[in-house]
Design a protein around this motif. Structure first.
Motif, PDB file in Angstrom:
ATOM      1  N   GLN A   1      15.720  -5.281  -2.608  1.00  0.00           N
ATOM      2  CA  GLN A   1      14.589  -5.508  -1.712  1.00  0.00           C
ATOM      3  C   GLN A   1      13.462  -4.561  -2.123  1.00  0.00           C
ATOM      4  O   GLN A   1      13.676  -3.355  -2.297  1.00  0.00           O
ATOM      5  CB  GLN A   1      14.979  -5.238  -0.266  1.00  0.00           C
ATOM      6  CG  GLN A   1      13.854  -5.506   0.723  1.00  0.00           C
ATOM      7  CD  GLN A   1      14.210  -5.058   2.128  1.00  0.00           C
ATOM      8  OE1 GLN A   1      14.253  -3.871   2.414  1.00  0.00           O
ATOM      9  NE2 GLN A   1      14.489  -6.024   2.999  1.00  0.00           N
ATOM     10  N   LEU A   2      12.261  -5.114  -2.301  1.00  0.00           N
ATOM     11  CA  LEU A   2      11.084  -4.324  -2.639  1.00  0.00           C
ATOM     12  C   LEU A   2      10.125  -4.351  -1.462  1.00  0.00           C
ATOM     13  O   LEU A   2       9.760  -5.437  -0.972  1.00  0.00           O
ATOM     14  CB  LEU A   2      10.383  -4.875  -3.885  1.00  0.00           C
ATOM     15  CG  LEU A   2      11.206  -4.957  -5.176  1.00  0.00           C
ATOM     16  CD1 LEU A   2      11.939  -6.282  -5.278  1.00  0.00           C
ATOM     17  CD2 LEU A   2      10.306  -4.775  -6.397  1.00  0.00           C
ATOM     18  N   THR A   3       9.732  -3.193  -0.992  1.00  0.00           N
ATOM     19  CA  THR A   3       8.768  -3.093   0.108  1.00  0.00           C
ATOM     20  C   THR A   3       7.663  -2.133  -0.289  1.00  0.00           C
ATOM     21  O   THR A   3       7.855  -1.266  -1.155  1.00  0.00           O
ATOM     22  CB  THR A   3       9.442  -2.602   1.401  1.00  0.00           C
ATOM     23  OG1 THR A   3      10.085  -1.340   1.141  1.00  0.00           O
ATOM     24  CG2 THR A   3      10.491  -3.599   1.884  1.00  0.00           C
ATOM     25  N   ASP A   4       6.499  -2.306   0.337  1.00  0.00           N
ATOM     26  CA  ASP A   4       5.418  -1.359   0.068  1.00  0.00           C
ATOM     27  C   ASP A   4       4.908  -0.750   1.372  1.00  0.00           C
ATOM     28  O   ASP A   4       5.401  -1.051   2.462  1.00  0.00           O
ATOM     29  CB  ASP A   4       4.289  -2.014  -0.738  1.00  0.00           C
ATOM     30  CG  ASP A   4       3.482  -3.039   0.047  1.00  0.00           C
ATOM     31  OD1 ASP A   4       3.649  -3.130   1.284  1.00  0.00           O
ATOM     32  OD2 ASP A   4       2.674  -3.754  -0.575  1.00  0.00           O
ATOM     33  N   GLU A   5       3.920   0.100   1.249  1.00  0.00           N
ATOM     34  CA  GLU A   5       3.409   0.868   2.393  1.00  0.00           C
ATOM     35  C   GLU A   5       2.636   0.013   3.385  1.00  0.00           C
ATOM     36  O   GLU A   5       2.382   0.452   4.510  1.00  0.00           O
ATOM     37  CB  GLU A   5       2.492   1.979   1.881  1.00  0.00           C
ATOM     38  CG  GLU A   5       3.153   2.948   0.923  1.00  0.00           C
ATOM     39  CD  GLU A   5       2.139   3.853   0.258  1.00  0.00           C
ATOM     40  OE1 GLU A   5       2.237   5.082   0.427  1.00  0.00           O
ATOM     41  OE2 GLU A   5       1.245   3.324  -0.423  1.00  0.00           O
ATOM     42  N   HIS A   6       2.249  -1.198   2.984  1.00  0.00           N
ATOM     43  CA  HIS A   6       1.368  -2.019   3.810  1.00  0.00           C
ATOM     44  C   HIS A   6       2.057  -3.269   4.357  1.00  0.00           C
ATOM     45  O   HIS A   6       1.377  -4.208   4.773  1.00  0.00           O
ATOM     46  CB  HIS A   6       0.128  -2.410   3.001  1.00  0.00           C
ATOM     47  CG  HIS A   6      -0.537  -1.247   2.326  1.00  0.00           C
ATOM     48  ND1 HIS A   6      -1.081  -0.190   3.029  1.00  0.00           N
ATOM     49  CD2 HIS A   6      -0.705  -0.955   1.008  1.00  0.00           C
ATOM     50  CE1 HIS A   6      -1.580   0.698   2.177  1.00  0.00           C
ATOM     51  NE2 HIS A   6      -1.358   0.256   0.953  1.00  0.00           N
TER      52      HIS A   6
ATOM     53  N   THR B   1      -0.551   0.828  -4.000  1.00  0.00           N
ATOM     54  CA  THR B   1       0.492   1.103  -3.026  1.00  0.00           C
ATOM     55  C   THR B   1       1.655   1.784  -3.736  1.00  0.00           C
ATOM     56  O   THR B   1       1.684   1.860  -4.960  1.00  0.00           O
ATOM     57  CB  THR B   1       0.977  -0.198  -2.347  1.00  0.00           C
ATOM     58  OG1 THR B   1       1.827   0.120  -1.243  1.00  0.00           O
ATOM     59  CG2 THR B   1       1.751  -1.072  -3.318  1.00  0.00           C
ATOM     60  N   THR B   2       2.594   2.281  -2.952  1.00  0.00           N
ATOM     61  CA  THR B   2       3.852   2.788  -3.482  1.00  0.00           C
ATOM     62  C   THR B   2       4.961   1.869  -2.997  1.00  0.00           C
ATOM     63  O   THR B   2       5.015   1.526  -1.815  1.00  0.00           O
ATOM     64  CB  THR B   2       4.127   4.227  -3.009  1.00  0.00           C
ATOM     65  OG1 THR B   2       3.110   5.081  -3.525  1.00  0.00           O
ATOM     66  CG2 THR B   2       5.491   4.710  -3.488  1.00  0.00           C
ATOM     67  N   MET B   3       5.830   1.462  -3.914  1.00  0.00           N
ATOM     68  CA  MET B   3       6.903   0.534  -3.575  1.00  0.00           C
ATOM     69  C   MET B   3       8.225   1.274  -3.460  1.00  0.00           C
ATOM     70  O   MET B   3       8.472   2.261  -4.147  1.00  0.00           O
ATOM     71  CB  MET B   3       7.012  -0.577  -4.622  1.00  0.00           C
ATOM     72  CG  MET B   3       5.726  -1.373  -4.805  1.00  0.00           C
ATOM     73  SD  MET B   3       5.952  -2.833  -5.843  1.00  0.00           S
ATOM     74  CE  MET B   3       6.855  -3.889  -4.713  1.00  0.00           C
ATOM     75  N   THR B   4       9.074   0.774  -2.566  1.00  0.00           N
ATOM     76  CA  THR B   4      10.430   1.286  -2.401  1.00  0.00           C
ATOM     77  C   THR B   4      11.412   0.173  -2.750  1.00  0.00           C
ATOM     78  O   THR B   4      11.286  -0.949  -2.247  1.00  0.00           O
ATOM     79  CB  THR B   4      10.677   1.754  -0.960  1.00  0.00           C
ATOM     80  OG1 THR B   4       9.775   2.818  -0.655  1.00  0.00           O
ATOM     81  CG2 THR B   4      12.109   2.242  -0.787  1.00  0.00           C
ATOM     82  N   LEU B   5      12.381   0.475  -3.609  1.00  0.00           N
ATOM     83  CA  LEU B   5      13.389  -0.489  -4.014  1.00  0.00           C
ATOM     84  C   LEU B   5      14.736  -0.093  -3.423  1.00  0.00           C
ATOM     85  O   LEU B   5      15.170   1.056  -3.570  1.00  0.00           O
ATOM     86  CB  LEU B   5      13.509  -0.566  -5.535  1.00  0.00           C
ATOM     87  CG  LEU B   5      12.495  -1.463  -6.277  1.00  0.00           C
ATOM     88  CD1 LEU B   5      11.069  -0.939  -6.103  1.00  0.00           C
ATOM     89  CD2 LEU B   5      12.860  -1.559  -7.749  1.00  0.00           C
ATOM     90  N   THR B   6      15.381  -1.028  -2.731  1.00  0.00           N
ATOM     91  CA  THR B   6      16.705  -0.815  -2.147  1.00  0.00           C
ATOM     92  C   THR B   6      17.665  -1.790  -2.812  1.00  0.00           C
ATOM     93  O   THR B   6      17.427  -2.998  -2.803  1.00  0.00           O
ATOM     94  CB  THR B   6      16.678  -1.053  -0.630  1.00  0.00           C
ATOM     95  OG1 THR B   6      15.666  -0.233  -0.044  1.00  0.00           O
ATOM     96  CG2 THR B   6      18.028  -0.714  -0.013  1.00  0.00           C
TER      97      THR B   6
ATOM     98  N   MET C   1       3.065   1.592  -7.723  1.00  0.00           N
ATOM     99  CA  MET C   1       2.612   0.423  -8.461  1.00  0.00           C
ATOM    100  C   MET C   1       1.422   0.829  -9.325  1.00  0.00           C
ATOM    101  O   MET C   1       0.526   1.531  -8.852  1.00  0.00           O
ATOM    102  CB  MET C   1       2.218  -0.695  -7.494  1.00  0.00           C
ATOM    103  CG  MET C   1       1.905  -2.017  -8.181  1.00  0.00           C
ATOM    104  SD  MET C   1       1.199  -3.212  -7.028  1.00  0.00           S
ATOM    105  CE  MET C   1       2.554  -3.428  -5.875  1.00  0.00           C
ATOM    106  N   ARG C   2       1.427   0.375 -10.576  1.00  0.00           N
ATOM    107  CA  ARG C   2       0.359   0.741 -11.492  1.00  0.00           C
ATOM    108  C   ARG C   2      -0.577  -0.440 -11.745  1.00  0.00           C
ATOM    109  O   ARG C   2      -0.161  -1.596 -11.609  1.00  0.00           O
ATOM    110  CB  ARG C   2       0.962   1.256 -12.796  1.00  0.00           C
ATOM    111  CG  ARG C   2       1.678   2.575 -12.623  1.00  0.00           C
ATOM    112  CD  ARG C   2       2.447   2.985 -13.873  1.00  0.00           C
ATOM    113  NE  ARG C   2       2.960   4.347 -13.730  1.00  0.00           N
ATOM    114  CZ  ARG C   2       4.060   4.677 -13.050  1.00  0.00           C
ATOM    115  NH1 ARG C   2       4.753   3.727 -12.449  1.00  0.00           N
ATOM    116  NH2 ARG C   2       4.454   5.931 -12.966  1.00  0.00           N
ATOM    117  N   PRO C   3      -1.827  -0.174 -12.116  1.00  0.00           N
ATOM    118  CA  PRO C   3      -2.786  -1.271 -12.303  1.00  0.00           C
ATOM    119  C   PRO C   3      -2.313  -2.318 -13.308  1.00  0.00           C
ATOM    120  O   PRO C   3      -2.633  -3.504 -13.167  1.00  0.00           O
ATOM    121  CB  PRO C   3      -4.046  -0.556 -12.799  1.00  0.00           C
ATOM    122  CG  PRO C   3      -3.919   0.836 -12.275  1.00  0.00           C
ATOM    123  CD  PRO C   3      -2.464   1.151 -12.276  1.00  0.00           C
ATOM    124  N   GLU C   4      -1.557  -1.908 -14.334  1.00  0.00           N
ATOM    125  CA  GLU C   4      -1.091  -2.870 -15.337  1.00  0.00           C
ATOM    126  C   GLU C   4       0.026  -3.777 -14.825  1.00  0.00           C
ATOM    127  O   GLU C   4       0.456  -4.705 -15.532  1.00  0.00           O
ATOM    128  CB  GLU C   4      -0.617  -2.139 -16.596  1.00  0.00           C
ATOM    129  CG  GLU C   4       0.495  -1.137 -16.388  1.00  0.00           C
ATOM    130  CD  GLU C   4      -0.015   0.283 -16.141  1.00  0.00           C
ATOM    131  OE1 GLU C   4       0.719   1.227 -16.470  1.00  0.00           O
ATOM    132  OE2 GLU C   4      -1.150   0.429 -15.626  1.00  0.00           O
TER     133      GLU C   4
END
Length: 225
Positions: free
Chosen positions: A79-84, A58-63, A1-4
């Motif tokens: 489905q989008l999930t992140d590390e937290h 964070t880093t997101m994972t898309l399934t 994920m990027r700040p923008e």
């Protein structure tokens, strides 16, 4: 994920999620060698359920998988999930468009088989958006910018959700809890289209209609789950 991609509170924006959905769809077409025969697509409906907020950094994972399909229409779940522990569930209803006529076109049997293992839902339906019938609608212009159009001259799906995000800025109580955003598209909005936003506020929801000369071209709704 990027700040923008995030708000000032570090929450991933809905228009950023819409862009992710477009990007992963394009990546899938490229990976399958189907890009030339299956471009462009139109998103008729996007549903985004924010169950636990995803926040930067964070880093997101898309399934991604296909939920339903016909020979001209796909319903794709991502489905989008992140590390937290953040989790966002989405469903997008895509229509294959003939790049010459601009009308719905056929999806190849090979691509359908790859996505669905041959299982088609011939009963899939999509309903046109409507404007809420009420007397307290707020009206405001929705000016379009040259950068809002895609390569086909249509307003990009993420632009509609920028308008939604602008309204959510004053409705923080909606995004602080699990919520659903649904947007339905009926007609194409192009750069020279005069668009007005019709906004209806409720305690647990906000509705936005993208209106052109009294006709609803698209409607978005954000509500608590």
């Amino acid at each position: 994920m990027r700040p923008e991609d995030v708000t000032h509170t570090r929450r991933v924006r809905l228009d950023s999620v819409a862009r992710y959905l477009h990007d992963i769809s394009q990546d899938d077409l490229q990976a399958s060698g189907s890009e030339d025969a299956h471009h462009p697509w139109a998103a008729r409906r996007i549903i985004i359920d924010v169950l636990r907020t995803c926040k930067w950094p964070t880093t997101m994972t898309l399934t991604r998988w296909c939920a339903r399909a016909t020979t001209r229409w796909l319903s794709i779940r991502v489905q989008l999930t992140d590390e937290h522990g953040g989790i966002i569930e989405t469903e997008t209803h895509w229509t294959k468009i003939n790049p010459i006529t601009g009308l719905p076109g056929p999806i190849s049997a090979d691509y359908l088989t790859r996505l669905t293992d041959g299982l088609l839902d011939t009963g899939a339906r999509w309903m046109a958006p409507t404007t809420p019938a009420r007397d307290d609608l707020q009206r405001r212009p929705f000016p379009l910018r040259a950068s809002d159009a895609d390569v086909f001259g249509r307003i990009n799906a993420s632009v509609y959700l920028q308008a939604v995000e602008h309204e959510l800025h004053r409705r923080q109580e909606l995004v602080d809890k699990p919520h659903r955003m649904t947007i339905d598209h009926h007609s194409t909005i192009r750069l020279d289209t005069p668009v007005q936003l019709l906004i209806a506020d409720d305690a647990d929801a906000v509705d936005l209609t993208f209106d052109v000369h009294g006709t609803p071209y698209a409607r978005a709704r954000v509500s608590l789950i």
